[in-house]
Design a protein around this motif. Structure first.
Motif, PDB file in Angstrom:
ATOM      1  N   GLU A 188     105.663  -6.369 -81.792  1.00 55.82           N
ATOM      2  CA  GLU A 188     106.532  -7.196 -82.637  1.00 55.82           C
ATOM      3  C   GLU A 188     107.861  -6.497 -82.904  1.00 55.82           C
ATOM      4  O   GLU A 188     108.935  -7.124 -82.859  1.00 55.82           O
ATOM      5  CB  GLU A 188     105.824  -7.510 -83.962  1.00 55.82           C
TER       6      GLU A 188
ATOM      7  N   GLN B  38     110.027  -6.655 -79.789  1.00 53.70           N
ATOM      8  CA  GLN B  38     110.560  -8.003 -79.576  1.00 53.70           C
ATOM      9  C   GLN B  38     111.711  -8.286 -80.534  1.00 53.70           C
ATOM     10  O   GLN B  38     112.717  -8.894 -80.157  1.00 53.70           O
ATOM     11  CB  GLN B  38     109.455  -9.049 -79.750  1.00 53.70           C
ATOM     12  N   GLN B  39     111.586  -7.816 -81.758  1.00 53.42           N
ATOM     13  CA  GLN B  39     112.659  -8.025 -82.730  1.00 53.42           C
ATOM     14  C   GLN B  39     113.913  -7.254 -82.311  1.00 53.42           C
ATOM     15  O   GLN B  39     115.030  -7.759 -82.444  1.00 53.42           O
ATOM     16  CB  GLN B  39     112.204  -7.577 -84.124  1.00 53.42           C
ATOM     17  N   GLN B  40     113.717  -6.047 -81.809  1.00 50.61           N
ATOM     18  CA  GLN B  40     114.865  -5.257 -81.382  1.00 50.61           C
ATOM     19  C   GLN B  40     115.546  -5.900 -80.179  1.00 50.61           C
ATOM     20  O   GLN B  40     116.778  -5.902 -80.064  1.00 50.61           O
ATOM     21  CB  GLN B  40     114.439  -3.832 -81.038  1.00 50.61           C
TER      22      GLN B  40
ATOM     23  N   GLU C  41     115.655  -9.041 -79.485  1.00 49.36           N
ATOM     24  CA  GLU C  41     116.359 -10.242 -79.930  1.00 49.36           C
ATOM     25  C   GLU C  41     117.676  -9.897 -80.624  1.00 49.36           C
ATOM     26  O   GLU C  41     118.651 -10.642 -80.526  1.00 49.36           O
ATOM     27  CB  GLU C  41     115.460 -11.052 -80.879  1.00 49.36           C
ATOM     28  N   THR C  42     117.698  -8.751 -81.316  1.00 47.45           N
ATOM     29  CA  THR C  42     118.929  -8.390 -82.017  1.00 47.45           C
ATOM     30  C   THR C  42     120.018  -7.919 -81.041  1.00 47.45           C
ATOM     31  O   THR C  42     121.202  -8.100 -81.301  1.00 47.45           O
ATOM     32  CB  THR C  42     118.666  -7.272 -83.053  1.00 47.45           C
TER      33      THR C  42
END
Length: 97
Positions: free
Chosen positions: A12, A15-17, A19-20
Motif C-alpha cells: 500500500e 502504491q501511494q508513493q 501515485e504521488t
C-alpha cells in the motif's frame, strides 16, 4: 499472519508513493535537453589556436629530427660499402670475371 499484514502495508505504501510521483511533475524532454546543452556550452573550454608561425616551424623540425637522424644512420653506417683493401698497400686487389 503478521508477515502477510506487513507485506500488505508495504504494498500500500509503495502504491501511494507511485501515485504521488507523476510524469506531469517532470519537465518536458525538450526542455531538459535544452538546459543540458546550455550548461554544456557554458562549461566548454575555448581551444587555443597557435598563431605564432615560429612555434609551428619549431614543432615541425622537432618531429622531423628523429626521422632525419635515422635516415642518416641508415645510409651512412649500414650501407657504407668501404673497401678495406683499397687503402692498404700490403694487399693487391684481384678482380674475377
Amino acid at each position: 499472519m503478521v508477515q502477510q499484514d506487513q507485506a500488505e502495508r508495504l504494498r500500500e505504501l509503495s502504491q501511494q508513493q507511485e501515485e504521488t510521483i507523476m510524469a506531469s511533475h517532470l519537465p518536458a524532454r525538450s526542455e531538459y535537453h535544452k538546459k543540458k546543452r546550455e550548461a554544456a556550452k557554458k562549461k566548454k573550454k575555448k581551444k587555443r589556436k597557435i598563431q605564432n608561425p615560429l612555434i609551428k616551424i619549431l614543432a615541425f623540425i622537432f618531429l622531423l629530427l628523429p626521422i632525419t637522424i635515422g635516415l642518416i644512420y641508415y645510409y651512412h653506417v649500414l650501407h657504407s660499402e668501404e673497401d678495406p683493401v683499397k687503402d692498404d698497400d700490403h694487399f693487391e686487389q684481384v678482380e674475377f670475371e
